[in-house]
Design an enzyme around this catalytic site. Structure first.
Site, mmCIF file in Angstrom:
data_model
loop_
_atom_site.group_PDB
_atom_site.id
_atom_site.type_symbol
_atom_site.label_atom_id
_atom_site.label_comp_id
_atom_site.label_asym_id
_atom_site.label_seq_id
_atom_site.Cartn_x
_atom_site.Cartn_y
_atom_site.Cartn_z
ATOM 1 N N GLN A 86 50.936 56.481 8.029
ATOM 2 C CA GLN A 86 51.673 55.390 8.685
ATOM 3 C C GLN A 86 52.901 55.033 7.845
ATOM 4 O O GLN A 86 53.698 54.201 8.248
ATOM 5 C CB GLN A 86 50.778 54.157 8.817
ATOM 6 C CG GLN A 86 49.549 54.389 9.674
ATOM 7 C CD GLN A 86 48.494 53.325 9.433
ATOM 8 O OE1 GLN A 86 48.534 52.258 10.027
ATOM 9 N NE2 GLN A 86 47.563 53.588 8.536
ATOM 10 N N ASP A 89 57.969 56.100 4.213
ATOM 11 C CA ASP A 89 58.646 56.618 3.016
ATOM 12 C C ASP A 89 58.488 58.141 2.950
ATOM 13 O O ASP A 89 57.782 58.740 3.765
ATOM 14 C CB ASP A 89 58.124 55.918 1.746
ATOM 15 C CG ASP A 89 56.655 56.230 1.452
ATOM 16 O OD1 ASP A 89 56.279 57.412 1.476
ATOM 17 O OD2 ASP A 89 55.879 55.285 1.184
ATOM 18 N N HIS A 106 54.505 56.535 12.218
ATOM 19 C CA HIS A 106 55.377 55.369 12.421
ATOM 20 C C HIS A 106 56.846 55.677 12.120
ATOM 21 O O HIS A 106 57.643 54.764 11.960
ATOM 22 C CB HIS A 106 54.880 54.180 11.587
ATOM 23 C CG HIS A 106 53.593 53.595 12.097
ATOM 24 N ND1 HIS A 106 52.802 52.739 11.370
ATOM 25 C CD2 HIS A 106 52.955 53.747 13.291
ATOM 26 C CE1 HIS A 106 51.736 52.398 12.086
ATOM 27 N NE2 HIS A 106 51.806 53.005 13.248
ATOM 28 N N GLY A 177 44.235 53.418 1.721
ATOM 29 C CA GLY A 177 45.339 52.465 1.603
ATOM 30 C C GLY A 177 45.847 51.882 2.905
ATOM 31 O O GLY A 177 47.031 51.574 3.013
ATOM 32 N N ASN A 203 39.983 52.060 -0.622
ATOM 33 C CA ASN A 203 40.695 50.793 -0.457
ATOM 34 C C ASN A 203 39.978 49.749 -1.313
ATOM 35 O O ASN A 203 38.764 49.623 -1.214
ATOM 36 C CB ASN A 203 40.668 50.381 1.031
ATOM 37 C CG ASN A 203 41.695 49.323 1.354
ATOM 38 O OD1 ASN A 203 41.859 48.351 0.603
ATOM 39 N ND2 ASN A 203 42.397 49.491 2.455
ATOM 40 N N GLU A 205 39.835 46.801 -0.823
ATOM 41 C CA GLU A 205 39.302 45.748 0.048
ATOM 42 C C GLU A 205 38.587 46.349 1.250
ATOM 43 O O GLU A 205 38.866 47.473 1.657
ATOM 44 C CB GLU A 205 40.456 44.891 0.586
ATOM 45 C CG GLU A 205 41.450 44.521 -0.478
ATOM 46 C CD GLU A 205 41.625 43.043 -0.619
ATOM 47 O OE1 GLU A 205 41.233 42.316 0.298
ATOM 48 O OE2 GLU A 205 42.155 42.634 -1.670
HETATM 49 P P1 OAD Z 1 48.999 47.091 5.050
HETATM 50 O O1 OAD Z 1 50.012 46.402 4.215
HETATM 51 O O2 OAD Z 1 48.498 46.424 6.261
HETATM 52 O O3 OAD Z 1 47.716 47.400 4.182
HETATM 53 C C1 OAD Z 1 47.735 47.952 2.926
HETATM 54 C C2 OAD Z 1 46.288 48.264 2.564
HETATM 55 O O4 OAD Z 1 46.294 48.945 1.332
HETATM 56 C C3 OAD Z 1 45.383 47.044 2.397
HETATM 57 O O5 OAD Z 1 44.160 47.271 3.086
HETATM 58 C C4 OAD Z 1 45.142 46.966 0.894
HETATM 59 O O6 OAD Z 1 43.843 46.490 0.576
HETATM 60 C C5 OAD Z 1 45.285 48.414 0.501
HETATM 61 N N1 OAD Z 1 45.740 48.641 -0.872
HETATM 62 C C6 OAD Z 1 46.556 47.885 -1.646
HETATM 63 N N2 OAD Z 1 46.783 48.470 -2.811
HETATM 64 C C7 OAD Z 1 46.103 49.626 -2.808
HETATM 65 C C8 OAD Z 1 45.946 50.707 -3.726
HETATM 66 N N3 OAD Z 1 46.547 50.673 -4.913
HETATM 67 N N4 OAD Z 1 45.173 51.751 -3.363
HETATM 68 C C9 OAD Z 1 44.562 51.781 -2.161
HETATM 69 N N5 OAD Z 1 44.682 50.812 -1.249
HETATM 70 C C10 OAD Z 1 45.432 49.753 -1.560
HETATM 71 O O7 OAD Z 1 49.565 48.552 5.351
HETATM 72 P P2 OAD Z 1 49.177 49.570 6.501
HETATM 73 O O8 OAD Z 1 47.722 49.525 6.794
HETATM 74 O O9 OAD Z 1 49.780 50.848 6.146
HETATM 75 O O10 OAD Z 1 53.715 49.617 10.819
HETATM 76 O O11 OAD Z 1 49.945 48.969 7.703
HETATM 77 C C11 OAD Z 1 49.959 49.641 8.898
HETATM 78 C C12 OAD Z 1 51.257 49.439 9.593
HETATM 79 O O12 OAD Z 1 51.529 48.064 9.785
HETATM 80 C C13 OAD Z 1 52.471 49.942 8.851
HETATM 81 O O13 OAD Z 1 52.696 51.309 9.030
HETATM 82 C C14 OAD Z 1 53.559 49.159 9.469
HETATM 83 C C15 OAD Z 1 52.902 47.818 9.396
HETATM 84 O O14 OAD Z 1 53.449 46.865 10.128
HETATM 85 C C16 OAD Z 1 54.816 49.414 11.480
HETATM 86 O O15 OAD Z 1 55.828 49.005 10.955
HETATM 87 C C17 OAD Z 1 54.700 49.773 12.936
#
Ligand code: OAD
Length: 236
Positions: A86, A89, A106, A177, A203, A205
């Site tokens: 998703q 980058d 995305h 992630g 993850n 969380e």
């Molecule tokens: P989020 O910002 O919603 O979630 C990031 C996730 O990564 C969370 O569940 C954190 O717990 C986890 N996390 C944080 N640090 C971490 C680490 N070091 N290692 C592993 N996990 C970690 O991001 P996405 O789920 O990617 O879409 O969001 C999905 C989409 O929503 C994005 O692509 C974007 C956003 O709005 C669009 O813009 C359409």
């Protein structure tokens, strides 16, 4: 071995790229999930462009981390492999995941396209522009070629995911992630693991996917993925 990997912003977090949800995601006190919308762009395209230009700059200056490297290693060592990210980058690509083994569901932050016609271009170079870019063909506003909330996913990229899922069940599915907010992420993970695959969630969380995972790894991706990939490669 057949392997599907699904990634989200958490995989790039350790490269210094803020995630979307959670307090670290905020930019100028604004909620990114509200900026990544067609409504925000219609209301204030300059604000949305400022945000994307800053993100592009941050990504250009960032380096892939051990999680990106581990996934690339898995892609090289596995015959049937797909990474669905998703992330907009280019950090997965920079460590050598081939374009045919990766779907950026995305979009790609370094592509700019016209909000009206078919025009698009890659923005490899650092940008010096600060105003609103216009289409050289039709003069409508240009926009980043990413999928915003409420917009359709690219049919072409969706087909590539469906083709892979239709090619047979996987032995290993890794979801790393991502908050897995979008139903299609959970749907793909479950369909790919339908025949008793290992479904590994990485993850720190819990997420809506957690209860389906056969293994929940509550660690940062850059720590957990190198070890998990070693284990999978040994298995294969
Ligand atoms: P989020 O910002 O919603 O979630 C990031 C996730 O990564 C969370 O569940 C954190 O717990 C986890 N996390 C944080 N640090 C971490 C680490 N070091 N290692 C592993 N996990 C970690 O991001 P996405 O789920 O990617 O879409 O969001 C999905 C989409 O929503 C994005 O692509 C974007 C956003 O709005 C669009 O813009 C359409």
């Amino acid at each position: 071995m057949r392997v599907l990997v699904l990634t989200g912003a958490g995989v790039s977090a350790e490269s210094g790229i803020p995630t979307f949800r959670g307090k670290d995601g905020y930019w100028r006190n604004l909620d990114p999930t509200k900026l990544a919308t067609p409504e925000a762009f219609a209301r204030d395209p300059q604000l949305v462009w400022d945000w994307y230009r800053e993100r592009r700059q941050r990504i250009r200056n960032a380096r892939p981390n051990a999680a990106h490297e581990a996934i690339a290693r898995l892609a090289h060592q596995t015959e049937e492999f797909l990474l669905v990210t998703q992330n907009v980058d280019d950090l997965h690509a920079r460590v050598g995941v081939a374009a045919e083994k990766m779907v950026q569901i995305h979009g790609d932050i370094f592509v700019t396209r016209c909000s009206r016609c078919e025009f698009e271009r890659h923005e490899y170079e650092q940008e010096h522009e600060h105003g609103l870019p216009r289409c050289p063909d039709c003069h409508a506003l240009l926009r980043p070629s990413v999928v915003w909330f409420g917009e359709q996913l690219s049919r072409n990229e969706l087909e590539r995911v469906e083709d892979f899922l239709g090619g047979g069940p996987c032995e290993i599915v890794i979801v790393a992630g991502t908050t897995a907010t979008f139903g299609y992420i959970i749907d793909w993970a479950l369909r790919a693991s339908r025949d008793g695959a290992q479904l590994i969630e990485v993850n720190p969380e819990e997420t809506p996917l957690s209860r389906f995972a056969t293994q929940q790894v509550r660690e940062p991706a850059a720590i957990a993925l190198p070890r998990i990939v070693d284990e999978v490669i040994t298995l294969g």
